[in-house]
Design a protein around this motif. Structure first.
Motif, short mmCIF file in Angstrom:
data_model
loop_
_atom_site.label_atom_id
_atom_site.label_comp_id
_atom_site.label_asym_id
_atom_site.label_seq_id
_atom_site.Cartn_x
_atom_site.Cartn_y
_atom_site.Cartn_z
N CYS A 133 0.84 -1.21 0.00
CA CYS A 133 0.00 0.00 0.00
C CYS A 133 0.87 1.26 0.00
N GLU A 134 1.94 1.23 0.79
CA GLU A 134 2.83 2.39 0.85
C GLU A 134 3.54 2.60 -0.48
N PHE A 135 3.95 1.51 -1.11
CA PHE A 135 4.62 1.63 -2.40
C PHE A 135 3.66 2.14 -3.47
N ASP A 136 2.42 1.70 -3.41
CA ASP A 136 1.40 2.19 -4.34
C ASP A 136 1.20 3.69 -4.18
N LEU A 137 1.23 4.16 -2.93
CA LEU A 137 1.09 5.60 -2.69
C LEU A 137 2.29 6.36 -3.23
N ILE A 138 3.50 5.84 -3.00
CA ILE A 138 4.71 6.47 -3.53
C ILE A 138 4.60 6.61 -5.05
N LYS A 139 4.07 5.58 -5.71
CA LYS A 139 3.98 5.59 -7.17
C LYS A 139 2.98 6.63 -7.69
N LYS A 140 2.20 7.20 -6.80
CA LYS A 140 1.25 8.23 -7.22
C LYS A 140 1.88 9.62 -7.26
N HIS A 141 3.16 9.75 -6.85
CA HIS A 141 3.72 11.10 -6.77
C HIS A 141 3.78 11.83 -8.12
N PRO A 142 3.93 11.13 -9.27
CA PRO A 142 3.85 11.88 -10.53
C PRO A 142 2.44 12.44 -10.78
N ILE A 143 1.42 11.69 -10.34
CA ILE A 143 0.04 12.19 -10.48
C ILE A 143 -0.17 13.39 -9.58
N PHE A 144 0.34 13.31 -8.35
CA PHE A 144 0.25 14.45 -7.43
C PHE A 144 1.01 15.65 -8.01
N GLY A 145 2.15 15.36 -8.64
CA GLY A 145 2.91 16.43 -9.26
C GLY A 145 2.12 17.12 -10.36
N ARG A 146 1.42 16.33 -11.15
CA ARG A 146 0.58 16.91 -12.22
C ARG A 146 -0.52 17.78 -11.62
N ASP A 147 -1.14 17.29 -10.57
CA ASP A 147 -2.21 18.07 -9.92
C ASP A 147 -1.67 19.40 -9.39
N ILE A 148 -0.49 19.36 -8.79
CA ILE A 148 0.11 20.57 -8.22
C ILE A 148 0.46 21.58 -9.31
N LEU A 149 1.07 21.09 -10.38
CA LEU A 149 1.60 21.99 -11.41
C LEU A 149 0.57 22.44 -12.43
N ASN A 150 -0.52 21.67 -12.58
CA ASN A 150 -1.57 22.06 -13.52
C ASN A 150 -2.16 23.43 -13.17
N GLY A 151 -2.22 23.73 -11.90
CA GLY A 151 -2.80 25.01 -11.48
C GLY A 151 -1.78 26.12 -11.35
#
Length: 343
Positions: free
Chosen positions: A214-232
């Protein structure tokens, strides 16, 4: 009050204690535990008008107090300044001036980016550009060997990694013959590339043991979080945002988050991916030892069609360069280490 493990604070330099709602029993428990943590700077959060909090804070002896009314932004600035001074002090006197200056500016830029994410503010573009320019100057003046030795002193594994990648991409792009402006853009991309990790708890990012699924799956989401942060944040150029979102994509389509393929990934992203993977493998963490450079290079080659192997071949000369001087004869007992690396 939760027990404080001395091992957990072995590399810590600052302990912040909020006295709001503290009980006498909890304070006595804290007092006992701090006997083993005397190396820490103690910062107590109090309301000055609350006499009980103030008296209790000062009863711990050599401490500092922070006025709760100033708010979290002011506290974040105190923490950032503490980290800057600690990092500066931790770098040996042998670190050349240009490298020291660039590491401090790069760390400061990472701090300000984190601050912008926390408070939904504009990204500090001028600070990022200035830091990127300093990285290029430092690599030109002092070389990659000095850069790596300096960034290894950083207290934060995440910051260390971003600064490490910044040095690698600048050195690599110089080897590729890229102009100064292009190298500065890559340094900026390296500072930004893991910005999505600001949305992942430190308890996971800095976990001393192996990650759960579960923790590794969350780590793998950091590019998606990056997109969310930078899109705005239109102030960040699209080519830099692409490095944050796509640095875990592979040419054969097996990467994440979008499963892009060779035709979708430009040379900037390909370079960033190689440097990011190499940095992650060669960095030591509490949960793993660093791969020897020879082994890390072999692992890049084993990835085959996932990476641009023509670039991998050129990257080899960057890290085997005699100026870097880190590859030595492989000892007989050397083994390839396995396990997940949080890159």
């Amino acid at each position: 009050m939760q027990l404080l493990s001395p091992d957990r604070f072995e590399n810590a330099t600052l302990l912040i204690v909020d006295l709001s709602g503290a009980s006498r029993e909890g304070l006595e428990n804290l007092r006992t535990q701090l006997i083993n943590l005397r190396h820490l700077r103690l910062l107590f959060i109090v309301t000055p008008s609350d006499r009980w909090e103030t008296v209790q804070a000062h009863s711990f002896g050599n401490i500092e107090v922070f006025d709760r009314r100033l708010g979290f932004k002011a506290l974040a600035q105190v923490i950032q300044e503490h980290h800057r001074k600690t990092l500066n002090a931790s770098m040996s006197v042998q670190v050349p001036h240009a490298t020291r200056k660039a590491v401090l500016k790069g760390s400061g830029a990472l701090n300000e980016m984190m601050h912008a994410c926390l408070f939904s503010e504009r990204m500090p573009v001028k600070v990022i550009r200035s830091a990127s320019s300093s990285v290029v100057e430092a690599l030109e003046a002092d070389g990659l060997k000095n850069w790596i030795k300096a960034v290894e002193q950083h207290h934060s594994a995440t910051y260390h990694h971003s600064l490490h990648v910044a040095g690698l991409v600048v050195a690599f792009c110089e080897q590729l013959g890229w102009q100064e402006a292009a190298r500065e853009a890559m340094a900026a991309g390296a500072l930004i590339h893991d910005i999505g990790k600001t949305r992942i708890p430190l308890a996971i990012l800095d976990k001393p043991g192996k990650l759960t699924e579960c923790e590794f799956d969350l780590i793998k989401k950091h590019p998606i979080f990056g997109r969310d942060i930078l899109n705005g944040r239109p102030e960040i150029p699209p080519q830099l945002a692409a490095m944050a979102v796509h640095h875990h994509e592979y040419l054969d389509g097996s990467g994440y988050p979008d499963g892009l393929t060779e035709k979708d990934l430009n040379e900037q992203v390909r370079v960033m991916t190689i440097c990011d993977i190499f940095a992650a493998m060669t960095e030591e963490r509490a949960y793993k030892k660093a791969f020897p450079l020879r082994v890390a290079l072999a692992e890049l080659e084993k990835m085959g069609r996932k990476l641009d192997q023509s670039l991998v071949l050129k990257f080899r000369s960057v890290v085997v360069d005699t100026d870097l001087g880190r590859i030595k004869k492989k000892p007989a007992q050397e083994k390839v280490l396995t396990g997940r690396h949080h890159n």
